[in-house]
Design a protein around this motif. Structure first.
Motif, mmCIF file in Angstrom:
data_model
loop_
_atom_site.group_PDB
_atom_site.id
_atom_site.type_symbol
_atom_site.label_atom_id
_atom_site.label_comp_id
_atom_site.label_asym_id
_atom_site.label_seq_id
_atom_site.Cartn_x
_atom_site.Cartn_y
_atom_site.Cartn_z
ATOM 1 N N PRO A 77 0.641 -1.271 0.062
ATOM 2 C CA PRO A 77 0.016 0.160 0.016
ATOM 3 C C PRO A 77 0.744 1.338 0.022
ATOM 4 O O PRO A 77 1.891 1.165 0.315
ATOM 5 C CB PRO A 77 -0.692 -0.030 1.401
ATOM 6 N N PRO A 78 0.310 2.551 -0.285
ATOM 7 C CA PRO A 78 0.997 3.575 -0.485
ATOM 8 C C PRO A 78 1.427 4.054 1.122
ATOM 9 O O PRO A 78 0.740 3.735 1.950
ATOM 10 C CB PRO A 78 0.300 4.587 -1.169
ATOM 11 N N VAL A 79 2.427 4.820 1.115
ATOM 12 C CA VAL A 79 2.892 5.162 2.533
ATOM 13 C C VAL A 79 2.105 6.549 2.728
ATOM 14 O O VAL A 79 2.144 7.462 1.990
ATOM 15 C CB VAL A 79 4.312 5.373 2.391
ATOM 16 N N ALA A 80 1.357 6.585 3.988
ATOM 17 C CA ALA A 80 0.660 8.061 4.291
ATOM 18 C C ALA A 80 1.665 9.016 4.702
ATOM 19 O O ALA A 80 2.294 8.558 5.691
ATOM 20 C CB ALA A 80 -0.685 7.479 5.198
ATOM 21 N N ALA A 81 1.363 9.990 4.270
ATOM 22 C CA ALA A 81 2.388 11.100 4.818
ATOM 23 C C ALA A 81 1.692 11.618 6.065
ATOM 24 O O ALA A 81 2.776 12.085 6.991
ATOM 25 C CB ALA A 81 2.288 12.106 3.658
ATOM 26 N N ARG A 82 0.469 11.743 6.270
ATOM 27 C CA ARG A 82 -0.145 12.080 7.379
ATOM 28 C C ARG A 82 -1.226 11.076 7.964
ATOM 29 O O ARG A 82 -1.802 10.901 7.041
ATOM 30 C CB ARG A 82 -0.274 13.405 7.580
ATOM 31 N N LYS A 83 -1.774 11.437 9.379
ATOM 32 C CA LYS A 83 -2.576 10.498 9.742
ATOM 33 C C LYS A 83 -3.588 11.644 10.546
ATOM 34 O O LYS A 83 -2.786 12.188 11.188
ATOM 35 C CB LYS A 83 -2.259 9.440 10.615
ATOM 36 N N LEU A 84 -4.726 11.174 10.813
ATOM 37 C CA LEU A 84 -5.725 11.952 11.610
ATOM 38 C C LEU A 84 -6.598 11.141 12.271
ATOM 39 O O LEU A 84 -7.396 10.323 11.331
ATOM 40 C CB LEU A 84 -6.619 13.108 10.757
ATOM 41 N N SER A 85 -6.604 11.272 13.627
ATOM 42 C CA SER A 85 -7.419 10.392 14.388
ATOM 43 C C SER A 85 -8.723 11.256 14.917
ATOM 44 O O SER A 85 -8.329 12.049 15.586
ATOM 45 C CB SER A 85 -6.638 9.533 15.286
ATOM 46 N N LEU A 86 -9.613 10.700 14.842
ATOM 47 C CA LEU A 86 -10.911 11.450 15.335
ATOM 48 C C LEU A 86 -12.288 10.523 15.738
ATOM 49 O O LEU A 86 -12.377 9.330 15.295
ATOM 50 C CB LEU A 86 -11.543 12.423 14.347
ATOM 51 N N PRO A 87 -12.862 11.003 16.704
ATOM 52 C CA PRO A 87 -14.102 10.093 17.048
ATOM 53 C C PRO A 87 -14.882 9.981 15.720
ATOM 54 O O PRO A 87 -14.838 10.830 14.992
ATOM 55 C CB PRO A 87 -14.866 11.025 17.990
ATOM 56 N N CYS A 88 -15.700 8.780 15.918
ATOM 57 C CA CYS A 88 -16.632 8.422 14.793
ATOM 58 C C CYS A 88 -17.946 9.176 14.862
ATOM 59 O O CYS A 88 -18.942 8.692 15.413
ATOM 60 C CB CYS A 88 -16.897 7.029 14.836
ATOM 61 N N ARG A 89 -17.949 10.477 14.442
ATOM 62 C CA ARG A 89 -18.989 11.358 14.456
ATOM 63 C C ARG A 89 -19.120 12.068 13.472
ATOM 64 O O ARG A 89 -17.821 12.428 12.795
ATOM 65 C CB ARG A 89 -19.153 12.030 15.691
ATOM 66 N N ASP A 90 -19.965 12.862 12.741
ATOM 67 C CA ASP A 90 -20.039 13.757 11.725
ATOM 68 C C ASP A 90 -19.118 14.905 12.043
ATOM 69 O O ASP A 90 -19.027 15.351 13.304
ATOM 70 C CB ASP A 90 -21.332 14.143 11.560
ATOM 71 N N ALA A 91 -18.178 15.099 11.332
ATOM 72 C CA ALA A 91 -17.012 16.341 11.526
ATOM 73 C C ALA A 91 -16.402 16.949 10.130
ATOM 74 O O ALA A 91 -16.437 15.952 9.382
ATOM 75 C CB ALA A 91 -15.917 15.671 12.483
ATOM 76 N N ALA A 92 -16.155 18.241 10.387
ATOM 77 C CA ALA A 92 -15.226 18.685 9.197
ATOM 78 C C ALA A 92 -13.911 17.994 9.011
ATOM 79 O O ALA A 92 -13.309 17.299 10.083
ATOM 80 C CB ALA A 92 -14.919 20.099 9.460
ATOM 81 N N LEU A 93 -13.479 17.753 7.729
ATOM 82 C CA LEU A 93 -12.091 16.998 7.504
ATOM 83 C C LEU A 93 -11.360 18.045 6.512
ATOM 84 O O LEU A 93 -11.817 18.946 6.029
ATOM 85 C CB LEU A 93 -12.736 15.929 6.359
ATOM 86 N N PRO A 94 -10.044 17.848 6.766
ATOM 87 C CA PRO A 94 -9.181 18.682 6.189
ATOM 88 C C PRO A 94 -8.965 18.307 4.725
ATOM 89 O O PRO A 94 -9.238 17.248 4.051
ATOM 90 C CB PRO A 94 -7.955 18.352 6.773
ATOM 91 N N ALA A 95 -8.825 19.342 3.837
ATOM 92 C CA ALA A 95 -8.604 18.794 2.444
ATOM 93 C C ALA A 95 -7.417 18.188 2.080
ATOM 94 O O ALA A 95 -6.423 18.368 3.040
ATOM 95 C CB ALA A 95 -8.277 20.353 1.519
ATOM 96 N N GLY A 96 -7.355 17.481 1.012
ATOM 97 C CA GLY A 96 -6.225 16.473 0.979
ATOM 98 C C GLY A 96 -6.765 15.279 -0.043
ATOM 99 O O GLY A 96 -7.856 15.114 -0.283
ATOM 100 N N ARG A 97 -5.712 14.212 0.101
ATOM 101 C CA ARG A 97 -5.993 13.060 -0.614
ATOM 102 C C ARG A 97 -6.028 11.970 0.160
ATOM 103 O O ARG A 97 -5.245 11.402 0.703
ATOM 104 C CB ARG A 97 -5.113 12.893 -1.786
ATOM 105 N N LEU A 98 -7.226 11.267 0.399
ATOM 106 C CA LEU A 98 -7.546 10.224 1.470
ATOM 107 C C LEU A 98 -6.964 9.318 0.823
ATOM 108 O O LEU A 98 -7.765 8.661 -0.311
ATOM 109 C CB LEU A 98 -9.066 10.282 1.836
ATOM 110 N N LEU A 99 -6.299 8.455 1.473
ATOM 111 C CA LEU A 99 -5.606 6.995 0.757
ATOM 112 C C LEU A 99 -6.292 5.925 1.631
ATOM 113 O O LEU A 99 -6.575 4.924 1.097
ATOM 114 C CB LEU A 99 -4.232 6.912 1.360
ATOM 115 N N ALA A 100 -6.765 6.080 2.921
ATOM 116 C CA ALA A 100 -7.216 4.750 3.669
ATOM 117 C C ALA A 100 -7.902 5.318 5.037
ATOM 118 O O ALA A 100 -7.783 6.281 5.478
ATOM 119 C CB ALA A 100 -5.854 3.910 3.998
ATOM 120 N N ILE A 101 -8.730 4.217 5.694
ATOM 121 C CA ILE A 101 -9.283 4.501 6.978
ATOM 122 C C ILE A 101 -8.820 3.146 7.687
ATOM 123 O O ILE A 101 -8.762 2.128 7.255
ATOM 124 C CB ILE A 101 -10.776 4.566 6.810
#
Length: 167
Positions: A77-101
């Protein structure tokens, strides 16, 4: 259990037949039709039929003089440059290219994840069912998803849930 050699696999032939027919083997918790993943280990209908035929035919040993075709390794798999961990609820997301969850939930929990893009279009990420803490998975999107500013996470998840996004 090991399935590397014939001796390893043969005692489990009947159980393997039932597990592949029920699509519980190989282990994968993403529900079909809810996202496409580069690392999906699910068997094709042909692979399932081949295993079932082998078992129904007596689970015979192949000719050791005729080795089978090796299975090519899955691409890394590609290497993720950054990760963001958040609670599973509706939330704003940063702009970017989402690779995985990578979800983390209570044992046996299920959750659905999607992104609401500006303009209201929903992009399904995954529906993860029957979560097992012993087998956490990262779901690498087959096609990375570009998140423009204003994108939001939508989660249908239990309270005990965190989601790591890989960009």
């Amino acid at each position: 259990m090991s399935l590397v050699t014939y001796e390893d696999a043969r005692p489990y032939a009947s159980a393997m037949r039932e597990e592949v027919l029920a699509r519980r083997m190989p282990k994968w918790h993403a529900a079909r039709g809810y996202g496409q993943f580069a690392n999906d280990p699910s068997l094709s209908p042909f692979d399932i039929a081949l295993i079932v035929s082998w078992v129904d035919g007596g689970a015979l040993r192949g000719d050791p003089a005729k080795p089978g075709t090796p299975i090519p390794p899955r691409p890394a798999p590609p290497v993720a440059a950054r990760k963001l961990s958040l609670p599973c609820r509706d939330a704003a997301l940063p702009a970017g290219r989402l690779l995985a969850i990578t979800p983390a939930m209570g044992e046996g929990a299920s959750a659905g994840f999607s992104v609401v893009l500006p303009g209201g279009r929903h992009e399904i990420l995954a529906w993860v069912r029957d979560y097992e803490r012993e087998f956490p998975d990262t779901y690498w999107l087959e096609t990375p998803l570009r998140l423009p500013p204003g994108s939001r996470l939508h989660a249908e998840a239990p309270a005990e849930c965190r989601l790591t996004l890989h960009f």
